[in-house]
Design a protein around this motif. Structure first.
Motif, short mmCIF file in Angstrom:
data_model
loop_
_atom_site.label_atom_id
_atom_site.label_comp_id
_atom_site.label_asym_id
_atom_site.label_seq_id
_atom_site.Cartn_x
_atom_site.Cartn_y
_atom_site.Cartn_z
N GLU A 188 -11.24 -8.14 1.03
CA GLU A 188 -11.76 -8.69 2.28
C GLU A 188 -11.39 -10.04 2.16
OE1 GLU A 188 -16.10 -8.36 1.22
OE2 GLU A 188 -16.03 -6.44 1.56
N ARG A 189 -11.18 -10.87 1.13
CA ARG A 189 -10.78 -12.36 0.93
C ARG A 189 -9.32 -12.44 1.50
NH1 ARG A 189 -13.43 -12.81 -4.05
NH2 ARG A 189 -11.13 -12.62 -4.90
N GLU A 190 -8.50 -11.70 0.76
CA GLU A 190 -7.07 -11.76 0.90
C GLU A 190 -6.38 -10.82 1.97
OE1 GLU A 190 -5.61 -14.35 -0.34
OE2 GLU A 190 -7.44 -14.86 -1.55
N SER A 222 1.81 -13.27 -6.33
CA SER A 222 1.07 -14.19 -5.86
C SER A 222 -0.33 -14.37 -6.88
CB SER A 222 0.24 -13.76 -4.59
OG SER A 222 -0.50 -12.70 -4.31
N ALA A 223 -0.95 -15.69 -6.90
CA ALA A 223 -2.08 -15.76 -7.82
C ALA A 223 -3.31 -15.16 -7.52
CB ALA A 223 -2.20 -17.49 -7.68
N PRO A 224 -3.64 -14.97 -6.22
CA PRO A 224 -4.92 -14.16 -5.87
C PRO A 224 -4.71 -12.64 -6.61
CG PRO A 224 -4.37 -15.16 -3.83
CD PRO A 224 -3.05 -15.54 -4.80
N TRP A 225 -3.61 -12.15 -6.32
CA TRP A 225 -3.50 -10.66 -6.84
C TRP A 225 -3.40 -10.85 -8.22
CZ3 TRP A 225 -2.16 -5.90 -4.32
CH2 TRP A 225 -1.80 -4.98 -5.19
N ARG A 268 -6.33 -12.68 5.91
CA ARG A 268 -4.95 -13.36 6.11
C ARG A 268 -4.08 -12.25 5.32
NH1 ARG A 268 -5.92 -18.13 1.67
NH2 ARG A 268 -7.54 -17.15 0.81
N PRO A 269 -3.71 -11.26 6.00
CA PRO A 269 -2.99 -10.27 5.35
C PRO A 269 -1.32 -10.87 5.15
CG PRO A 269 -3.58 -9.71 7.46
CD PRO A 269 -4.12 -10.76 7.26
N ASP A 312 2.59 -11.08 4.94
CA ASP A 312 3.91 -10.37 5.47
C ASP A 312 4.15 -8.96 4.75
OD1 ASP A 312 3.84 -12.79 6.95
OD2 ASP A 312 5.48 -13.53 5.72
N GLY A 313 4.32 -8.15 5.75
CA GLY A 313 4.69 -6.84 5.32
C GLY A 313 3.67 -5.99 5.00
N PHE A 314 2.30 -6.36 4.86
CA PHE A 314 1.34 -5.29 4.55
C PHE A 314 1.04 -4.66 5.68
CE2 PHE A 314 -3.51 -5.03 4.68
CZ PHE A 314 -3.85 -4.03 3.49
N LYS A 315 0.57 -3.27 5.41
CA LYS A 315 0.09 -2.44 6.33
C LYS A 315 -1.48 -1.84 6.35
CE LYS A 315 4.35 -0.05 7.52
NZ LYS A 315 4.80 1.22 7.90
N THR A 316 -1.86 -1.39 5.13
CA THR A 316 -3.37 -1.06 4.85
C THR A 316 -3.58 -1.09 3.30
OG1 THR A 316 -4.83 0.78 5.56
CG2 THR A 316 -2.65 1.49 4.68
N ALA A 317 -5.03 -0.69 3.17
CA ALA A 317 -5.40 -0.72 1.85
C ALA A 317 -6.42 0.16 1.76
CB ALA A 317 -5.75 -2.10 1.18
N ARG A 318 -6.77 1.01 0.64
CA ARG A 318 -7.83 1.72 0.40
C ARG A 318 -8.19 1.88 -1.07
NH1 ARG A 318 -6.42 3.95 4.92
NH2 ARG A 318 -6.30 5.87 6.05
N ILE A 319 -9.39 1.81 -1.24
CA ILE A 319 -10.31 1.85 -2.49
C ILE A 319 -10.83 3.25 -2.75
CG2 ILE A 319 -11.77 0.98 -4.19
CD1 ILE A 319 -11.56 -1.79 -2.34
N LEU A 320 -10.49 3.91 -3.80
CA LEU A 320 -10.86 5.37 -3.90
C LEU A 320 -11.44 5.39 -5.28
CD1 LEU A 320 -7.17 6.74 -3.21
CD2 LEU A 320 -9.03 6.53 -1.75
N VAL A 321 -12.42 6.30 -5.36
CA VAL A 321 -13.30 6.19 -6.62
C VAL A 321 -13.26 7.95 -6.82
CG1 VAL A 321 -15.50 6.10 -7.91
CG2 VAL A 321 -14.85 4.45 -5.83
N SER A 322 -12.72 8.33 -8.32
CA SER A 322 -12.95 9.63 -8.53
C SER A 322 -14.38 10.43 -8.69
CB SER A 322 -12.17 9.77 -9.93
OG SER A 322 -13.05 9.50 -11.05
N GLY A 323 -14.36 11.60 -8.31
CA GLY A 323 -15.61 12.28 -8.13
C GLY A 323 -16.62 12.11 -9.61
#
Length: 94
Positions: A26-28, A69-72, A32-33, A35-46
């Motif tokens: 949400e923050r990063e 980057s420092a935030p990453w 403010r995506p 350069d070069g970022f397309k998409t992100a997903r967070i997955l949780v196993s069953g």
């Protein structure tokens, strides 16, 4: 060539990792995506014993710029505290 990056955290504390990943996304990435970022997903196993963070990038260079980057780095360091193990994999998108 476009790439996908998958980080898998094995953990007994999935909610702690989910909180960190959601906040980072949400923050990063959403506000403010990089350069070069397309998409992100967070997955949780069953069984809720692992959490994965899946991202797509225009190319490997864009991914590497963000991973430096420092935030990453701060987000990944916090997740590593709560994880039993971590596995990173880069895939070329065919």
């Amino acid at each position: 060539m476009a790439v996908a990056f998958l980080i898998r955290f094995k953990t007994a504390k999935p909610d702690d990792i989910l909180t960190q990943l959601r906040a980072y996304r949400e923050r990063e990435l959403d506000r403010r995506p990089p350069d070069g970022f397309k998409t992100a997903r967070i997955l949780v196993s069953g069984d809720r014993k692992s959490v994965a963070f899946y991202t797509e990038w225009e190319d490997a260079a864009a991914l590497e710029d963000t991973r430096d980057s420092a935030p990453w780095e701060a987000c990944m360091d916090l997740n590593d505290i709560h994880a039993d193990s971590r596995e990173d994999t880069v895939f070329d998108i065919a």
